[in-house]
Write an enzyme that holds these catalytic residues in place. Structure first.
Site, short mmCIF file in Angstrom:
data_model
loop_
_atom_site.label_atom_id
_atom_site.label_comp_id
_atom_site.label_asym_id
_atom_site.label_seq_id
_atom_site.Cartn_x
_atom_site.Cartn_y
_atom_site.Cartn_z
N ILE A 1 56.02 30.99 -28.23
CA ILE A 1 56.51 31.92 -27.21
C ILE A 1 55.33 32.50 -26.42
CG2 ILE A 1 57.77 34.10 -26.83
CD1 ILE A 1 59.58 31.91 -27.80
N THR B 1 42.89 40.56 -39.13
CA THR B 1 42.44 40.00 -37.86
C THR B 1 40.94 39.71 -37.91
OG1 THR B 1 44.16 41.12 -36.61
CG2 THR B 1 42.20 40.50 -35.38
N LYS C 1 37.92 48.97 -32.05
CA LYS C 1 37.48 48.60 -33.40
C LYS C 1 37.62 47.08 -33.61
CE LYS C 1 38.40 49.54 -38.25
NZ LYS C 1 39.31 50.18 -39.19
N CYS D 1 77.45 15.85 -29.42
CA CYS D 1 76.97 14.70 -30.19
C CYS D 1 77.85 14.45 -31.42
CB CYS D 1 75.50 14.85 -30.55
SG CYS D 1 74.68 13.26 -30.66
N LEU D 2 77.42 14.80 -32.62
CA LEU D 2 78.31 14.63 -33.77
C LEU D 2 79.61 15.41 -33.54
CD1 LEU D 2 78.76 13.52 -36.61
CD2 LEU D 2 77.63 15.55 -37.53
N GLN E 1 81.93 13.21 -31.89
CA GLN E 1 82.42 12.19 -32.83
C GLN E 1 83.49 12.78 -33.75
OE1 GLN E 1 78.73 10.69 -34.56
NE2 GLN E 1 78.01 9.90 -32.59
N HIS F 1 73.01 15.84 -25.36
CA HIS F 1 72.61 17.19 -25.77
C HIS F 1 72.33 18.08 -24.55
CE1 HIS F 1 72.33 16.55 -30.10
NE2 HIS F 1 72.02 15.32 -29.78
N GLU G 1 72.20 21.18 -24.36
CA GLU G 1 71.38 22.36 -24.69
C GLU G 1 69.90 22.14 -24.37
OE1 GLU G 1 72.75 20.28 -26.84
OE2 GLU G 1 71.58 20.06 -28.70
N1 GLN Z 1 74.67 11.27 -36.52
C1 GLN Z 1 75.26 10.97 -35.25
C2 GLN Z 1 74.68 9.70 -34.64
O1 GLN Z 1 73.64 9.24 -35.04
C3 GLN Z 1 75.14 12.12 -34.30
C4 GLN Z 1 73.73 12.42 -33.92
C5 GLN Z 1 73.58 13.81 -33.35
O2 GLN Z 1 74.47 14.64 -33.46
N2 GLN Z 1 72.43 14.08 -32.75
O3 GLN Z 1 75.27 9.18 -33.73
#
Ligand code: GLN
Length: 541
Positions: free
Chosen positions: A22, A196, A228, A385-386, A389, A511, A513
């Site tokens: 940060i 420090t 100091k 992602c997952l 799925q 992703h 994010e």
């Molecule tokens: N495990 C899942 C895959 O390999 C999802 C991967 C994840 O969520 N980044 O497709």
């Protein structure tokens, strides 16, 4: 033409977790706000080639860059703060450095010489520092963060390399910031400077005299204390900067600016800049500190005990909260808990549910239960992602009636593998760096929720996964109402799904994010929080 780059090296002392990442991101942001072009480099002393093969419990989130490198999560902070894309060149590990040197040795590049830590390993580290500085046509400033704490055996070659580098580019072209802790000892009612002093002593033993000390404290470091520390550590009192605890990491740049860090960096490096423009950042911080609304969003995952595993998601909610004038309260849900009887109660007072990415079968059925609840109860749902799925498996089982639908990742002999290996992924023998990684294009279907949110026909987002929606099941999924709102034009893979007749049910294979920044909050997170806020208003009229 290459620019005349100035180099800032940041080391840490006393204890870990003081927030070096940060600090680096904040320093970068303060220099960028002065009109300079800034880039960053994270040097990680571990031997793994990259964090891609490490458990989230070991390492936290793996941050994927646009060019598909699996990197340290600090690169996420850099992108969120300085609003620049980091790439493969912006992160190096001991593993990569040795890998390169050993390959050169095998090729015979060293012409019979003995290959040693100094100069061969240190030279390779220095060449990576230069490569980061010269990337994208060069930069005014490169900030290099050395992972770990001074005194660690593993970081010694990096320390030696930056010492040599500083000497070679000369004073005025490089400076060293050392981050330390000044603890408050209750029994003595005093701040203690000894840790420090010892940390700086250790740094000086390896030949590095810090130019600036950034001292983390719980309270104010008065002039007397700074004098100091300065006296013992061989710096001026104005080069000892107080880094007081703050509520939000986004306050750090403002605090450090107030305490003089920005001007000190510019003066010490002889940089000509304009006054910093922090207007937008200040507005953002103001919005996150006093929001008018609050929403409760559940994150149902496998690694929820370690929040660092979901770093970028948490930060994306901060950005999206600011846009919606709302504080997003994250409710952590252990996926396995949702496999128990009557666990629906855990989901009862949420305004939204997010199922994030993950690997391995533990908690998978709990996530499926959570998705089912969100679908049936019209709770805003966001799958990543997952999470996508899970949503597809849940829909296949409970709407399409495909009993035994599953993911090949968890059930090798699934009767209906609605989630399966991507073409070409089956039988890949090496785990490291072999997933579908980095940026891919995605066509967005007109008339969908996704299209309304993005407002464009094509997007590009970052990926990290091995499995995909199985195209053999697309007919039945769409017949039963699932909308495939995003498809990758390169290989016809499903990237986004959504459900009609639901206030907000959307899941993505990528992703998002990883792309949310203070200056560019991600539209999917913003709209998801908006939908959750609506649900909240209905729930608590
Ligand atoms: N495990 C899942 C895959 O390999 C999802 C991967 C994840 O969520 N980044 O497709």
């Amino acid at each position: 033409m290459k620019r005349h780059t100035k180099f800032i090296f940041v080391t840490g002392g006393v204890v870990s977790s003081l927030g070096k990442g940060i600090l680096c991101a904040s320093a970068g942001m303060l220099l960028k706000a002065r009109g300079l072009s800034v880039t960053m480099l994270k040097l990680d002393p571990y031997i793994n080639v990259d964090p891609g093969t490490m458990s989230p419990y070991q390492h936290g989130e793996v941050y994927v860059t646009v060019d598909g490198a699996e990197t340290d999560l600090d690169l996420g902070h850099y992108e969120r703060f300085i609003n620049e894309d980091m790439k493969r060149v912006n992160n190096a590990t001991t593993g990569q450095v040795y890998y390169t040197v050993i390959e050169k040795e095998r090729r015979g590049d060293y012409l019979g010489r003995t290959v040693q830590v100094i100069p061969h390993i240190t030279d390779e580290i220095k060449s990576r520092i230069l490569a980061a500085a010269n990337s994208n046509g060069g930069h005014d400033v490169l900030i290099t963060e050395i992972g770990g704490t001074v005194g660690d055996i593993e970081s010694l070659p990096f320390m030696e390399a930056i010492r040599q580098f500083g000497l070679e580019v000369g004073r005025g072209n490089a400076l060293f910031i050392h981050l330390t802790l000044v603890p408050f000892i209750k029994a003595a009612n005093e701040f203690k400077t000894k840790p420090t002093q010892h940390s700086v002593k250790e740094l000086r033993e390896i030949g590095i005299q810090p130019d600036i000390l950034l001292c983390r404290t719980e309270g104010a470091l008065n002039r007397e204390l700074r004098e100091k520390i300065g006296l013992f550590c061989n710096v001026n009192a104005n080069e000892v900067i107080e880094g007081r605890d703050v509520e939000s990491i986004y306050e750090c740049p403002l605090l450090l600016e107030k305490n003089g860090l920005g001007d000190l960096l510019v003066n010490k490096l002889n940089l000509k800049t304009r006054e910093p423009d922090l207007t937008e950042w200040k507005k953002f911080v103001h919005r996150i500190k006093k929001p008018s609304h609050q929403v409760r969003i559940g994150i149902c995952g496998k690694y929820v005990e370690l929040r660092d595993a979901y770093k970028s998601i948490i930060e994306s909610f901060v950005h999206a909260g600011a846009v919606n004038d709302a504080r997003v309260e994250v409710v952590w849900l252990i996926a396995e808990d949702l496999e128990k009887e009557n666990s629906e109660a855990l989901l009862a007072d949420l305004d939204g549910l997010l199922v994030p990415g993950g690997f391995g079968g533990r908690g998978f059925e709990g996530k499926i239960n959570a998705v089912r609840y969100a679908r049936e109860q019209k709770l805003p749902f966001f799958g990543i992602c997952l999470g996508l799925q899970c949503a597809v498996v849940e829909f296949a089982r409970n709407v399409c009636g495909l009993e035994g639908a599953g993911s090949r990742e968890f059930t090798k002999s699934a009767q209906h593998p609605v989630i399966d290996f991507q073409p070409g992924q089956e039988g890949i023998p090496r785990m490291g760096g072999t997933m579908r990684l980095g940026t891919y294009l995605c066509d967005v279907k007109a008339g969908t929720l996704t299209h309304r949110i993005y407002g464009v026909d094509q997007i590009s987002e970052r990926h990290r996964h091995r499995y995909e929606v199985n195209n053999n099941y697309l007919d039945i999924l769409t017949e039963k109402g699932m909308i495939l709102s995003g498809i990758c034009p390169d290989n016809d893979l499903v990237e986004i799904i959504e459900l009609p007749d639901h206030p907000w049910f959307l899941a993505v294979q990528y992703h998002p994010e990883l792309r949310s920044r203070v200056a560019q909050p991600h539209p999917l997170f913003c709209d998801f929080v908006r939908a959750a806020l609506e649900r909240h208003k209905e729930r608590t009229p």
